[in-house]
Enzyme design. Structure first.
Site, short mmCIF file in Angstrom:
data_model
loop_
_atom_site.label_atom_id
_atom_site.label_comp_id
_atom_site.label_asym_id
_atom_site.label_seq_id
_atom_site.Cartn_x
_atom_site.Cartn_y
_atom_site.Cartn_z
N HIS A 233 0.84 -1.19 0.00
CA HIS A 233 0.00 0.00 0.00
C HIS A 233 0.88 1.24 0.00
O HIS A 233 1.93 1.24 0.63
CB HIS A 233 -0.92 0.02 1.24
CG HIS A 233 -2.09 0.90 1.06
ND1 HIS A 233 -2.06 2.24 1.32
CD2 HIS A 233 -3.34 0.61 0.60
CE1 HIS A 233 -3.23 2.76 1.04
NE2 HIS A 233 -4.03 1.81 0.59
N ASP B 169 -7.89 -5.62 -0.26
CA ASP B 169 -8.33 -6.48 -1.36
C ASP B 169 -7.91 -7.93 -1.19
O ASP B 169 -8.30 -8.78 -1.99
CB ASP B 169 -7.77 -5.94 -2.69
CG ASP B 169 -8.37 -4.60 -3.04
OD1 ASP B 169 -9.57 -4.42 -2.79
OD2 ASP B 169 -7.65 -3.73 -3.55
N1 CMC Z 1 4.15 -7.37 -4.43
C1 CMC Z 1 5.50 -7.34 -4.49
N2 CMC Z 1 6.23 -6.27 -4.22
C2 CMC Z 1 5.58 -5.16 -3.85
C3 CMC Z 1 4.19 -5.12 -3.76
C4 CMC Z 1 3.48 -6.28 -4.07
N3 CMC Z 1 2.13 -6.32 -4.01
N4 CMC Z 1 3.81 -3.89 -3.38
C5 CMC Z 1 4.92 -3.16 -3.24
N5 CMC Z 1 6.00 -3.94 -3.53
C6 CMC Z 1 7.39 -3.54 -3.46
C7 CMC Z 1 7.78 -2.80 -4.71
O1 CMC Z 1 8.27 -3.68 -5.70
C8 CMC Z 1 8.85 -1.85 -4.20
O2 CMC Z 1 10.05 -2.58 -4.10
P1 CMC Z 1 11.46 -1.86 -4.45
O3 CMC Z 1 11.58 -0.75 -3.44
O4 CMC Z 1 12.44 -2.95 -4.26
O5 CMC Z 1 11.33 -1.38 -5.85
C9 CMC Z 1 8.39 -1.53 -2.80
O6 CMC Z 1 7.54 -2.60 -2.40
C10 CMC Z 1 7.61 -0.23 -2.68
O7 CMC Z 1 6.54 -0.30 -3.57
P2 CMC Z 1 6.00 0.96 -4.39
O8 CMC Z 1 6.11 0.65 -5.84
O9 CMC Z 1 6.65 2.23 -3.95
O10 CMC Z 1 4.51 0.98 -3.94
P3 CMC Z 1 3.42 1.98 -4.50
O11 CMC Z 1 3.02 2.86 -3.41
O12 CMC Z 1 3.86 2.65 -5.75
O13 CMC Z 1 2.26 0.97 -4.91
C11 CMC Z 1 0.50 -0.53 -4.71
C12 CMC Z 1 1.25 0.62 -4.05
C13 CMC Z 1 -0.73 -0.82 -3.90
C14 CMC Z 1 0.08 -0.13 -6.12
C15 CMC Z 1 1.41 -1.76 -4.73
O14 CMC Z 1 1.71 -2.18 -3.43
C16 CMC Z 1 0.83 -2.91 -5.55
O15 CMC Z 1 0.99 -2.97 -6.76
N6 CMC Z 1 0.09 -3.88 -4.89
C17 CMC Z 1 -0.55 -4.95 -5.59
C18 CMC Z 1 -1.90 -4.50 -6.11
C19 CMC Z 1 -2.90 -4.30 -5.00
O16 CMC Z 1 -3.07 -5.14 -4.15
N7 CMC Z 1 -3.61 -3.17 -5.04
C20 CMC Z 1 -4.60 -2.81 -4.03
C21 CMC Z 1 -4.17 -1.63 -3.24
S1 CMC Z 1 -5.06 -1.33 -1.72
C22 CMC Z 1 -6.69 -1.05 -2.06
C23 CMC Z 1 -7.01 -0.27 -3.25
O17 CMC Z 1 -6.47 0.80 -3.48
O18 CMC Z 1 -7.85 -0.71 -3.99
#
Ligand code: CMC
Length: 467
Positions: free
Chosen positions: A346, A402
């Site tokens: 998140h 989710d």
């Molecule tokens: N699986 C694997 N690695 C992850 C995940 C994940 N689900 N989420 C974050 N990371 C890693 C990411 O690869 C990054 O690693 P590094 O620093 O080595 O590059 C680190 O954690 C930080 O992630 P980020 O890209 O800065 O996270 P973000 O804030 O841009 O993205 C997110 C947030 C929710 C889009 C992401 O966690 C994600 O893609 N999750 C999977 C999809 C998901 O479950 N979405 C629902 C979100 S909550 C409810 C909603 O909004 O609907």
């Protein structure tokens, strides 16, 4: 309260206590105060850290794992309130009195009838569309039900509006247990039409917000029925919002337990800070486009798998894992390919998502003894343990809302393609509350992009491009 619904409340209260204990080391935020614009903040890609506006609607604290609606903790609202009350709270800023609640509930019951929209929607091949695409279309069509914004000069004289829509689709089936469907012919009373027509002009009004909250549930349920090869059902004026939603999808009045579970899910999803779909709604509303189009863009943004669309993807992932049984091998491959694991991570929470704290144990209780859900829940537990083991401490990646919601919906017999629409049916409360709040002090959104392209390029002659 019957024994089973009390069990749900107990699950919520236990989750609240666990949250309090596990985050007690994190400092509490100080009282917030109004800022003096312009503010200075550090902005990352994806507008991370950017402050878009002030709001009193709701608050998320990533370190404490807090989710607050208008000052009230999400655990308290889930334990002691209901979705209608939460909508009122988000829109009006305070919990309703008994009289206000009754009036609001009656208005929702009235606005749940969206026959004109359904008539238009049924003209599209919605059985072939993803329910989110159909819902988005339906929301935009709802605009025609309530506003005359597109044809101001042809607006009918108030009190003289003949409801051709009612005449065109007078039939709604109401299953009563007979072997053959009984068709009842219904016509809305003139009094109701008049009251609605008095509110029709202003598509940025609180009435439009009520209409969207009430009507989107009817639309989502109708879309679900069409996907099952069934005709949409009329809402039942005696049922609550959560019970109506289930009834209009399944054709069966839900048990008190099912109603309470759906109600809790609706409460948990109703608002969540400046998330992508809320921001999308605000951006559209800030141009003074009306609230139906703003909410339509919220639905569109929510559909993506990085946002609300994750709940549908999670169930497919769990099905795949339950089949292969190799969680460790699967996760290794995913991470090596730099794929995201759906339902984890998140932007804001660096503690366990409070909504997942409720939904996890809820899913466990509901899955027990259900052969189509229990194995998926077991796999989900394994996956959670594996992800927390790898990332919990270091990257602070925990299950989000989710991850377990789909298992809860699955236990209620709902198809995966309806999971994200159910999210939208709830989040419309937050979208509308925040849009109306923002419009009080509107300024069009207009961030910048940093241009990293070239300057002073010479325009090529046609011959150079082969003309
Ligand atoms: N699986 C694997 N690695 C992850 C995940 C994940 N689900 N989420 C974050 N990371 C890693 C990411 O690869 C990054 O690693 P590094 O620093 O080595 O590059 C680190 O954690 C930080 O992630 P980020 O890209 O800065 O996270 P973000 O804030 O841009 O993205 C997110 C947030 C929710 C889009 C992401 O966690 C994600 O893609 N999750 C999977 C999809 C998901 O479950 N979405 C629902 C979100 S909550 C409810 C909603 O909004 O609907």
């Amino acid at each position: 309260m019957d024994h089973q619904t009390q069990t749900i409340t107990d699950i919520i209260l236990k989750a609240a206590e666990r949250a309090r204990v596990e985050t007690s080391n994190e400092p509490e935020p100080g009282l917030t105060k109004r800022v003096k614009w312009p503010v200075t903040c550090t902005v990352g890609p994806g507008l991370e850290g950017a402050i878009a506006c002030e709001s009193r609607v709701g608050y998320v604290n990533g370190a404490k794992g807090w989710l607050i609606y208008r000052g009230y903790d999400i655990f308290d609202l889930a334990a002691h309130s209901n979705f209608e009350e939460v909508c009122y709270l988000l829109l009006h800023g305070s919990l309703p009195t008994a009289d206000e609640f009754r009036a609001f509930r009656d208005r929702l019951a009235e606005y749940r009838w969206v026959n004109k929209t359904l008539r238009m929607l049924m003209g599209f091949p919605i059985e072939e569309m993803h329910p989110m695409a159909a819902l988005r279309l339906g929301v935009n069509l709802m605009r025609q039900e309530f506003t005359y914004a597109d044809s101001r000069e042809r607006r009918p004289v108030k009190g003289n509006i003949i409801g051709s829509d009612e005449d065109s689709i007078p039939m709604e089936t109401k299953p009563r247990g007979e072997t053959h469907a009984i068709y009842e012919f219904k016509r809305r009373s003139r009094a109701r039409r008049l009251r609605a027509s008095q509110q029709m002009d202003d598509a940025g009004s609180i009435q439009s917000a009520y209409h969207l909250i009430a009507g989107m549930a009817t639309l989502a349920a109708a879309i679900s029925r069409v996907h099952q090869g069934l005709m949409p059902l009329d809402p039942d004026p005696e049922l609550s919002h959560a019970a109506n939603l289930l009834y209009m999808m399944t054709g069966r009045r839900p048990t008190p337990l099912e109603e309470r579970v759906m109600d809790v899910c609706l409460i948990l999803h109703a608002d969540h800070g400046m998330n992508a779909s809320t921001f999308a709604s605000l951006v559209v509303a800030s141009t003074l486009a009306d609230i139906y189009l703003a909410v339509g863009s919220g639905v569109a943004a929510l559909q993506g798998p990085l946002h609300g669309g994750a709940n549908e993807q999670v169930i497919y992932m769990l099905e795949e894992l339950a089949e292969t049984g190799d969680v460790t091998g699967w996760i290794g491959k995913k991470l090596a390919a730099k794929d995201r694991i759906m339902g984890f991570g998140h932007r804001v929470y660096k503690a366990y998502d409070p909504r997942a704290r409720v939904l996890g144990p809820l899913a466990e209780a509901l899955a027990r003894g259900k052969p189509d859900v229990e194995p998926l829940f077991r796999v989900a537990q394994q996956l959670e343990a594996e992800v927390l083991n790898r990332f919990g401490n270091e990257k602070k990646i925990f299950p989000n809302v989710d991850f377990y919601s789909g298992l809860v919906y699955r236990s209620l017999g709902i198809e995966p393609e309806m999971f994200t629409p159910l999210f939208a049916v709830s989040r419309v409360a937050g979208w509308t509350a925040r849009v109306l709040e923002y419009l009080h002090n509107n300024r069009i959104f207009r961030p910048r992009a940093i241009y990293v392209g070239e300057f002073h390029k010479e325009f090529p002659s046609p011959a150079e491009r082969g003309f």
